[in-house]
Design a protein around this motif. Structure first.
Motif, PDB file in Angstrom:
ATOM      1  N   ILE A   2       0.843  -1.198   0.000  1.00  0.00           N
ATOM      2  CA  ILE A   2       0.000   0.000   0.000  1.00  0.00           C
ATOM      3  C   ILE A   2       0.879   1.249   0.000  1.00  0.00           C
ATOM      4  N   CYS A  52       1.016   3.922  -3.085  1.00  0.00           N
ATOM      5  CA  CYS A  52       0.601   5.297  -2.789  1.00  0.00           C
ATOM      6  C   CYS A  52       1.759   6.280  -2.982  1.00  0.00           C
ATOM      7  N   ALA A  93      -3.194   2.063  -8.202  1.00  0.00           N
ATOM      8  CA  ALA A  93      -4.392   2.302  -7.384  1.00  0.00           C
ATOM      9  C   ALA A  93      -5.130   0.990  -7.122  1.00  0.00           C
ATOM     10  N   GLY A  94      -5.266   0.160  -8.156  1.00  0.00           N
ATOM     11  CA  GLY A  94      -5.929  -1.138  -7.987  1.00  0.00           C
ATOM     12  C   GLY A  94      -5.178  -2.034  -7.015  1.00  0.00           C
ATOM     13  N   LEU A 150      -5.650  -0.808  -3.442  1.00  0.00           N
ATOM     14  CA  LEU A 150      -6.984  -1.168  -2.934  1.00  0.00           C
ATOM     15  C   LEU A 150      -7.055  -2.641  -2.551  1.00  0.00           C
ATOM     16  N   ILE A 151      -6.493  -3.501  -3.385  1.00  0.00           N
ATOM     17  CA  ILE A 151      -6.517  -4.935  -3.066  1.00  0.00           C
ATOM     18  C   ILE A 151      -5.666  -5.230  -1.833  1.00  0.00           C
ATOM     19  N   GLY A 196      -5.108  -3.215   0.556  1.00  0.00           N
ATOM     20  CA  GLY A 196      -5.888  -2.708   1.682  1.00  0.00           C
ATOM     21  C   GLY A 196      -6.979  -3.676   2.098  1.00  0.00           C
ATOM     22  N   LEU A 197      -7.672  -4.241   1.136  1.00  0.00           N
ATOM     23  CA  LEU A 197      -8.705  -5.234   1.426  1.00  0.00           C
ATOM     24  C   LEU A 197      -8.092  -6.456   2.109  1.00  0.00           C
TER      25      LEU A 197
END
Length: 158
Positions: A87, A91, A144-145, A148-149, A151-152
């Motif tokens: 992440i 970022c 970004a994808g 997000l993954i 993070g999930l």
């Protein structure tokens, strides 16, 4: 989240990360090789000029990201730690890209020179770059994808 779902999400995130790594190596390595030529080294050592730092950063960071993927898929570090690092790196790529194209004005801030400017604000500039530069779009959307993954995965795994 069951182990199979985690593995599928990790695989998808890895593919997105590899797109980003590919773009960074594609842009970084040729320029690093140009800067490594003796004539270029001599020029930069004997003048007040400063080379564009991005090729070096692109190349080194891409290698670091590849090491992180290797660690993830070989269980070398706790998964949750690697998710956080993923992440952070994705970022950092996105944030640095936005800063370079807006606040830093393509490096012109460091040169105290005019140079390339954009007509709109930050959002307009970002959208303009994403639309006009396909490599930027591929890289930033994949980052970004992946973020997000990751993070999930961090949120939903033990």
């Amino acid at each position: 989240m069951d182990k199979g779902t985690v593995r599928v999400l990790e695989f998808i995130a890895a593919q997105l990360v590899l797109i980003s790594v590919g773009v960074h190596l594609f842009l970084g390595i040729p320029r690093v090789l140009i800067y490594a030529r003796p004539s270029a080294v001599s020029y930069y050592l004997n003048s007040a000029a400063f080379p564009d730092p991005r090729p070096f950063l692109f190349t080194v960071s891409a290698v670091v990201v590849l090491v992180g993927l290797y660690a993830l898929f070989n269980g070398l570090l706790p998964r949750k730690n690697l998710y956080l690092l993923g992440i952070a790196m994705m970022c950092t790529y996105i944030g640095s890209w936005v800063l370079w194209h807006t606040v830093v004005n393509h490096g012109q801030v460091f040169l105290a020179a005019g140079g390339h400017t954009h007509g709109g604000g930050i959002l307009t500039t970002v959208i303009q770059h994403l639309v006009e530069v396909p490599l930027d779009a591929a890289s930033k959307l994949s980052e970004a994808g992946a973020a997000l993954i990751f993070g999930l995965l961090y949120w939903k795994t033990d």
